[in-house]
Design a protein around this motif. Structure first.
Motif, PDB file in Angstrom:
ATOM      1  N   UNK A  69       0.847  -1.202   0.000  1.00 53.88           N
ATOM      2  CA  UNK A  69       0.000   0.000   0.000  1.00 53.88           C
ATOM      3  C   UNK A  69       0.874   1.240   0.000  1.00 53.88           C
ATOM      4  N   UNK A  70       0.425   2.269  -0.706  1.00 54.43           N
ATOM      5  CA  UNK A  70       1.128   3.552  -0.756  1.00 54.43           C
ATOM      6  C   UNK A  70       0.387   4.511   0.154  1.00 54.43           C
ATOM      7  N   UNK A  71       1.025   4.888   1.252  1.00 49.17           N
ATOM      8  CA  UNK A  71       0.376   5.713   2.260  1.00 49.17           C
ATOM      9  C   UNK A  71       1.227   6.925   2.573  1.00 49.17           C
ATOM     10  N   UNK A  72       0.549   8.021   2.933  1.00 45.84           N
ATOM     11  CA  UNK A  72       1.256   9.238   3.334  1.00 45.84           C
ATOM     12  C   UNK A  72       1.435   9.319   4.834  1.00 45.84           C
ATOM     13  N   UNK A  73       0.988   8.331   5.562  1.00 44.75           N
ATOM     14  CA  UNK A  73       0.993   8.412   7.025  1.00 44.75           C
ATOM     15  C   UNK A  73       2.411   8.605   7.564  1.00 44.75           C
ATOM     16  N   UNK A  74       2.618   9.709   8.302  1.00 46.14           N
ATOM     17  CA  UNK A  74       3.884   9.965   8.968  1.00 46.14           C
ATOM     18  C   UNK A  74       5.007  10.414   8.069  1.00 46.14           C
ATOM     19  N   UNK A  75       4.718  10.769   6.818  1.00 49.05           N
ATOM     20  CA  UNK A  75       5.813  11.137   5.923  1.00 49.05           C
ATOM     21  C   UNK A  75       5.303  12.048   4.814  1.00 49.05           C
ATOM     22  N   UNK A  76       6.246  12.617   4.095  1.00 48.86           N
ATOM     23  CA  UNK A  76       5.894  13.378   2.908  1.00 48.86           C
ATOM     24  C   UNK A  76       5.899  14.878   3.107  1.00 48.86           C
ATOM     25  N   UNK A  77       5.964  15.603   1.989  1.00 45.43           N
ATOM     26  CA  UNK A  77       5.837  17.049   1.979  1.00 45.43           C
ATOM     27  C   UNK A  77       4.360  17.378   1.958  1.00 45.43           C
ATOM     28  N   UNK A  78       3.907  18.123   2.934  1.00 41.88           N
ATOM     29  CA  UNK A  78       2.473  18.365   3.131  1.00 41.88           C
ATOM     30  C   UNK A  78       2.077  19.733   2.574  1.00 41.88           C
ATOM     31  N   UNK A  79       0.983  19.762   1.790  1.00 43.88           N
ATOM     32  CA  UNK A  79       0.504  21.008   1.201  1.00 43.88           C
ATOM     33  C   UNK A  79      -1.027  21.047   1.255  1.00 43.88           C
ATOM     34  N   UNK A  80      -1.598  21.730   2.209  1.00 40.78           N
ATOM     35  CA  UNK A  80      -3.055  21.865   2.233  1.00 40.78           C
ATOM     36  C   UNK A  80      -3.518  22.884   1.198  1.00 40.78           C
ATOM     37  N   UNK A  81      -4.641  22.602   0.543  1.00 42.15           N
ATOM     38  CA  UNK A  81      -5.162  23.524  -0.458  1.00 42.15           C
ATOM     39  C   UNK A  81      -5.425  22.820  -1.766  1.00 42.15           C
ATOM     40  N   UNK A  82      -5.029  23.443  -2.874  1.00 40.02           N
ATOM     41  CA  UNK A  82      -5.135  22.830  -4.200  1.00 40.02           C
ATOM     42  C   UNK A  82      -3.779  22.930  -4.885  1.00 40.02           C
TER      43      UNK A  82
END
Length: 406
Positions: A69-82
């Motif tokens: 599974x490909x999950x963003x949990x606990x990692x990644x560059x976060x960008x709220x919005x569009x």
């Protein structure tokens, strides 16, 4: 899942750029380490819907996209919005819209971490960014509330604007606001495709011809608008694939007038036109009559592969049977632009698109495509020579905004 219908309700174009966004890790700690994987990872931009109805995008590296599974949990560059994502060479460009409106590049540093460089903003919506050469990008600002078309030259290394050239919208149309559908640079010219869309109702009153504006490059001076009545307008709402370029520098223009991609009417059959390298007119000896060859079915999305081949997402419904703004139902295929053939891919279910730029990766002899199935999304690995597909990892997101290989 995000759709064209939602985008329309949010009064797009969604590529407006004017504010600043803070990037963080998915972990709320300020000193959380940046995501690290081995050299040349896959990178997936995952869109996850929050309880408030808005989306947050997580750009995450993965060593493999064909298992688990490909999950963003606990990692990644976060960008709220569009955000809209496009890759140029080994850099991913994140183009913000709505209330979060900047451009940042994402790449992998020597330590294997995903890092961001630059943060440039604009006064009006940015429609797209394309490569001019190894060190130069060209960005387009063509907003429905502006009477100017602006080209920004950007240093690809620093993501800073080095020059701006603007022209009145009246150069290309006296009608309702033009809507962006594609941009490519070939030799000494920049080609800009568009269609006419009422910015308030999104109606498309003019569908009797394909139109492309021609500018000089690098001077970015307006030269003329070329028109062809063998087919309708080029491209569609928010999908940005109206124009592609082959290795010879020839430009191919896709027309479909699909209601599923924003058109309120269809008056011409879909097809593909060509502008030969070095020329600034449509090639009257070339027309790829998609509807005649493909039983009345039109291509919605195109991604150039090489050697005259392109990956296509094809709407399986005739135009008069499509539900507007649905970006589907779609089947995957490989088309041959030189021999004018369409070959469908075996092993991929009929599916819907996201109503935005196609999130597909072309790497070696394969295309990696996220495909929604019911309430799930799976990555399919497509052999573009044998026209077969293998089902891979499940994606834990509402939709995939980008799939890349660094």
């Amino acid at each position: 899942m995000f759709s064209i219908k939602l985008a329309r309700q949010l009064a797009l174009p969604v590529m407006s750029l004017c504010a600043t966004v803070l990037f963080t890790s998915c972990d709320s700690s300020d000193d959380s380490p940046a995501p690290v994987v081995e050299e040349n990872p896959f990178v997936v931009s995952l869109a996850i819907k929050g309880s408030d109805g808005g989306f947050t995008y997580y750009t995450v590296p993965f060593e493999d996209v064909m298992s688990g599974a490909l999950s963003a949990e606990g990692q990644g560059i976060e960008q709220p919005g569009y955000y809209d994502f496009t890759q140029i060479d080994n850099t991913i460009y994140s183009i913000g819209g709505l209330s979060d409106v900047n451009v940042v590049s994402i790449s992998q540093n020597a330590a294997g971490e995903l890092t961001q460089i630059g943060n440039v903003s604009f006064a009006n919506p940015l429609s797209d960014i394309v490569k001019a050469d190894d060190n130069t990008l060209v960005a387009l600002e063509m907003a429905p509330n502006s009477d100017m078309v602006k080209f920004h030259t950007i240093d690809a290394n620093t993501v800073k604007v080095t020059s701006t050239k603007q022209h009145p919208v009246s150069d290309i149309t006296e009608l309702s606001a033009p809507a962006y559908s594609g941009m490519r640079i070939s030799g000494n010219h920049l080609f800009l495709s568009y269609y006419i869309s009422d910015p308030n109702t999104f109606a498309t009153p003019y569908t009797d011809a394909a139109q492309i504006a021609v500018y000089s490059y690098p001077g970015l001076e307006f030269q003329k608008v070329i028109e062809d009545t063998r087919t309708g307008p080029v491209g569609g709402f928010n999908i940005k694939s109206g124009l592609i370029k082959d290795g010879k520098g020839d430009i191919y223009a896709l027309s479909h007038s699909n209601p599923a991609n924003g058109y309120s009417q269809t008056t011409k059959e879909g097809g593909i036109l060509r502008i030969k390298s070095g020329e600034t007119a449509f090639d009257q000896d070339y027309f790829f009559d998609i509807e005649e060859i493909n039983g009345g079915k039109n291509i919605a999305h195109l991604k150039y592969l090489g050697n005259g081949k392109a990956f296509a997402e094809i709407n399986t419904a005739d135009n008069d049977q499509q539900e507007r703004w649905t970006d589907g139902p779609l089947r995957s295929a490989v088309i041959d632009l030189y021999n004018k053939t369409v070959t469908y891919i075996d092993g991929i279910p009929e599916h819907a698109g996201n109503g935005r730029r196609l999130a597909a990766l072309h790497h070696e002899n394969f295309v990696y495509l996220p495909v929604p199935e019911g309430n799930s999304i799976y990555v399919y690995k497509i052999d573009v020579e044998n026209h077969t597909a293998t089902k891979g990892a499940e994606v834990e997101a509402n939709f995939v905004a980008g799939l890349f290989k660094l």
